[in-house]
Design an enzyme around this catalytic site. Structure first.
Site, PDB file in Angstrom:
ATOM      1  N   SER A  49       0.837  -1.209   0.000  1.00 55.35           N
ATOM      2  CA  SER A  49       0.000   0.000   0.000  1.00 55.35           C
ATOM      3  C   SER A  49       0.867   1.252   0.000  1.00 55.35           C
ATOM      4  O   SER A  49       2.096   1.168   0.107  1.00 55.35           O
ATOM      5  CB  SER A  49      -0.953   0.003   1.204  1.00 55.35           C
ATOM      6  N   SER A 171      11.306  10.038   7.766  1.00 59.21           N
ATOM      7  CA  SER A 171      10.195  10.989   7.890  1.00 59.21           C
ATOM      8  C   SER A 171      10.695  12.334   8.387  1.00 59.21           C
ATOM      9  O   SER A 171      11.609  12.397   9.228  1.00 59.21           O
ATOM     10  CB  SER A 171       9.180  10.431   8.888  1.00 59.21           C
ATOM     11  N   TYR A 197       8.102   7.191  16.984  1.00 59.34           N
ATOM     12  CA  TYR A 197       8.241   7.099  15.520  1.00 59.34           C
ATOM     13  C   TYR A 197       9.388   8.000  15.045  1.00 59.34           C
ATOM     14  O   TYR A 197      10.253   7.581  14.262  1.00 59.34           O
ATOM     15  CB  TYR A 197       6.910   7.536  14.900  1.00 59.34           C
ATOM     16  N   LYS A 201      12.979   7.144  13.061  1.00 57.87           N
ATOM     17  CA  LYS A 201      13.360   7.712  11.760  1.00 57.87           C
ATOM     18  C   LYS A 201      14.721   8.401  11.855  1.00 57.87           C
ATOM     19  O   LYS A 201      15.520   8.362  10.938  1.00 57.87           O
ATOM     20  CB  LYS A 201      12.267   8.674  11.278  1.00 57.87           C
ATOM     21  N   THR A 230      -1.782   8.475   2.464  1.00 58.95           N
ATOM     22  CA  THR A 230      -1.655   7.011   2.477  1.00 58.95           C
ATOM     23  C   THR A 230      -2.468   6.460   3.654  1.00 58.95           C
ATOM     24  O   THR A 230      -2.796   7.210   4.580  1.00 58.95           O
ATOM     25  CB  THR A 230      -0.179   6.586   2.658  1.00 58.95           C
TER      26      THR A 230
HETATM   27  N1  LIG Z   1       2.661   9.034   4.024  1.00 56.84           N
HETATM   28  C1  LIG Z   1       3.423   9.966   4.541  1.00 56.84           C
HETATM   29  O1  LIG Z   1       3.106  11.162   4.526  1.00 56.84           O
HETATM   30  C2  LIG Z   1       4.733   9.604   5.154  1.00 56.84           C
HETATM   31  C3  LIG Z   1       5.497  10.632   5.713  1.00 56.84           C
HETATM   32  C4  LIG Z   1       6.721  10.321   6.264  1.00 56.84           C
HETATM   33  C5  LIG Z   1       7.178   9.022   6.223  1.00 56.84           C
HETATM   34  N2  LIG Z   1       6.409   8.046   5.694  1.00 56.84           N
HETATM   35  C6  LIG Z   1       6.969   6.680   5.692  1.00 56.84           C
HETATM   36  O2  LIG Z   1       6.667   6.053   4.478  1.00 56.84           O
HETATM   37  C7  LIG Z   1       6.685   4.645   4.651  1.00 56.84           C
HETATM   38  C8  LIG Z   1       5.459   4.035   4.008  1.00 56.84           C
HETATM   39  O3  LIG Z   1       4.315   4.466   4.703  1.00 56.84           O
HETATM   40  P1  LIG Z   1       2.962   4.862   3.968  1.00 56.84           P
HETATM   41  O4  LIG Z   1       2.673   6.268   4.328  1.00 56.84           O
HETATM   42  O5  LIG Z   1       3.007   4.455   2.555  1.00 56.84           O
HETATM   43  O6  LIG Z   1       1.914   3.986   4.791  1.00 56.84           O
HETATM   44  P2  LIG Z   1       1.119   2.638   4.444  1.00 56.84           P
HETATM   45  O7  LIG Z   1       0.336   2.816   3.204  1.00 56.84           O
HETATM   46  O8  LIG Z   1       0.382   2.272   5.693  1.00 56.84           O
HETATM   47  O9  LIG Z   1       2.269   1.620   4.174  1.00 56.84           O
HETATM   48  C9  LIG Z   1       3.007   1.025   5.193  1.00 56.84           C
HETATM   49  C10 LIG Z   1       3.368  -0.345   4.694  1.00 56.84           C
HETATM   50  O10 LIG Z   1       4.231  -0.943   5.643  1.00 56.84           O
HETATM   51  C11 LIG Z   1       3.752  -2.246   5.869  1.00 56.84           C
HETATM   52  N3  LIG Z   1       4.184  -2.778   7.150  1.00 56.84           N
HETATM   53  C12 LIG Z   1       3.916  -2.309   8.392  1.00 56.84           C
HETATM   54  N4  LIG Z   1       4.457  -3.118   9.303  1.00 56.84           N
HETATM   55  C13 LIG Z   1       5.082  -4.114   8.626  1.00 56.84           C
HETATM   56  C14 LIG Z   1       5.824  -5.250   9.014  1.00 56.84           C
HETATM   57  N5  LIG Z   1       6.018  -5.548  10.302  1.00 56.84           N
HETATM   58  N6  LIG Z   1       6.325  -6.055   8.054  1.00 56.84           N
HETATM   59  C15 LIG Z   1       6.128  -5.783   6.754  1.00 56.84           C
HETATM   60  N7  LIG Z   1       5.421  -4.733   6.320  1.00 56.84           N
HETATM   61  C16 LIG Z   1       4.911  -3.905   7.256  1.00 56.84           C
HETATM   62  C17 LIG Z   1       2.247  -2.124   5.779  1.00 56.84           C
HETATM   63  O11 LIG Z   1       1.648  -3.396   5.635  1.00 56.84           O
HETATM   64  P3  LIG Z   1       0.119  -3.680   6.075  1.00 56.84           P
HETATM   65  O12 LIG Z   1      -0.727  -3.169   4.962  1.00 56.84           O
HETATM   66  O13 LIG Z   1       0.098  -5.152   6.232  1.00 56.84           O
HETATM   67  O14 LIG Z   1      -0.102  -2.913   7.357  1.00 56.84           O
HETATM   68  C18 LIG Z   1       2.151  -1.254   4.533  1.00 56.84           C
HETATM   69  O15 LIG Z   1       2.314  -2.025   3.392  1.00 56.84           O
HETATM   70  C19 LIG Z   1       6.777   4.400   6.150  1.00 56.84           C
HETATM   71  O16 LIG Z   1       8.105   4.077   6.499  1.00 56.84           O
HETATM   72  C20 LIG Z   1       6.396   5.738   6.742  1.00 56.84           C
HETATM   73  O17 LIG Z   1       6.971   5.952   7.998  1.00 56.84           O
HETATM   74  C21 LIG Z   1       5.192   8.307   5.156  1.00 56.84           C
END
Ligand SMILES: NC(=O)c1ccc[n+]([C@@H]2O[C@H](COP(=O)([O-])OP(=O)(O)OC[C@H]3O[C@@H](n4cnc5c(N)ncnc54)[C@H](OP(=O)(O)O)[C@@H]3O)[C@@H](O)[C@H]2O)c1
Length: 309
Positions: A49, A171, A197, A201, A230
């Site tokens: 995702s 992040s 968190y 990071k 997301t």
């Molecule tokens: N979106 C933002 O604005 C933002 C900002 C700063 C940093 N980030 C970083 O971007 C990265 C991706 O996040 P996202 O925003 O795209 O959120 P997301 O759509 O919730 O994606 C997170 C992904 O990580 C997976 N995950 C969580 N725990 C896991 C585990 N133990 N083993 C394997 N997979 C695992 C989730 O799987 P499930 O679907 O099974 O839960 C999901 O596929 C993260 O590192 C987050 O900290 C995002």
């Protein structure tokens, strides 16, 4: 950069949001992503995702063999099928991996045959309560730091052989924190998920800088995606989401720098840097968040010990 752009970047809001991406994208070189990844093997954690999915799809579109490393088989399979429906010739595969469990990381690495050109440490969590894995580690630390550390270390021999790349998704939340090893491991009186968190990071960036020094054959990068719409943002930060939902980046915009770091030919000699919108930036917005060399070394020792226990 003009004064107006500098002021907008300093506001954070108009830098991390969609308008920030669109403004920064004016200096992107379009040809940078016109790279064939045919024959390259890419691993993306948390690829079912959000940013991980967008990254996997974009790299598959460039011809890479992409392995989606997902903890849930059904969600992972759905992601593979979605990519194949959009890109029928995509070479995409699903592997089950719960990156928060060291035993699962070991099982995955032992069973994964072949070379690795790019590892994208993307999976991440921001839980609001303190929980420990069955291996005894606080879940944020286990998912965002320890598992990715163990995975990267175990794949290093293959990454050295391929002169590969490791891209770790961090992040902007870390800008508010100075490394604190006690908080990092969840040893706190009152757990604050946002702080935990941000600590993880911060730690990821330091570990990447340390790898870059130790392993000059591999290019290590960390990046932050700004604020992208997301599932994680919606579920982990509901109040933030209500306030920002109209201005968030798309997952593709959030993933743009991840993809760029995985493919751009412009990375030669640029290992260990922290990137935002295809530009290297300082991992510190303010001086007081800078850790000492002793704290950096203590982090390396702590993570190495925890990963080999
Ligand atoms: N979106 C933002 O604005 C933002 C900002 C700063 C940093 N980030 C970083 O971007 C990265 C991706 O996040 P996202 O925003 O795209 O959120 P997301 O759509 O919730 O994606 C997170 C992904 O990580 C997976 N995950 C969580 N725990 C896991 C585990 N133990 N083993 C394997 N997979 C695992 C989730 O799987 P499930 O679907 O099974 O839960 C999901 O596929 C993260 O590192 C987050 O900290 C995002």
């Amino acid at each position: 950069m003009g004064l107006f752009d500098k002021a907008l970047d300093a506001s954070v809001l108009f830098s991390f949001d969609r308008s920030g991406f669109e403004r920064h994208a004016r200096r992107f070189v379009e040809a940078d992503l016109r790279v064939s990844m045919q024959g390259k093997v890419v691993l993306v954690t948390g690829a079912n995702s959000g940013l991980g999915f967008s990254t996997a799809r974009a790299l598959a579109a460039l011809g890479a063999t992409v392995h989606l490393l997902c903890r849930d088989e059904a969600r992972g399979q759905a992601a593979v099928e979605r990519i194949k429906a959009e890109l029928p010739s995509a070479d995409v595969h699903l592997s089950r991996l719960d990156v928060s469990r060291l035993s699962d990381v070991r099982r995955f690495v032992e069973g994964f045959r072949g070379s690795v050109d790019v590892l994208v440490n993307n999976a991440g969590v921001l839980p609001d309560t303190l929980t420990r894995t069955e291996e005894g580690h606080e879940v944020t630390f286990a998912t965002n730091v320890l598992g990715p550390y163990a995975l990267t270390e175990a794949l290093l021999p293959r990454l050295v052989l391929s002169k590969g790349r490791v891209v770790t998704v961090t992040s902007g939340g870390m800008f508010t924190q100075k490394l604190d090893l006690t908080t990092l491991q969840g040893e706190v009186k009152r757990f604050d998920g946002v702080v935990a968190y941000a600590q993880t990071k911060r730690a990821e960036v330091i570990l990447s800088e340390q790898w870059a020094v130790k392993h000059p054959d591999v290019t290590f990068s960390t990046m932050h995606p700004g604020w992208a719409d997301t599932p994680a943002v919606r579920s982990s930060l509901p109040r933030f989401y209500r306030f920002t939902k109209g201005i968030l980046r798309t997952p593709e915009q959030g993933a743009d720098t991840i993809v760029w770091l995985a493919v751009t030919p412009r990375l030669t000699g640029k290992s260990g840097l922290f990137w935002f919108d295809r530009a290297p930036v300082s991992p510190h917005l303010v001086g007081w968040t800078k850790e000492t060399e002793q704290q950096r070394e203590a982090l390396a020792r702590l993570v190495e010990k925890a990963a080999t226990r």
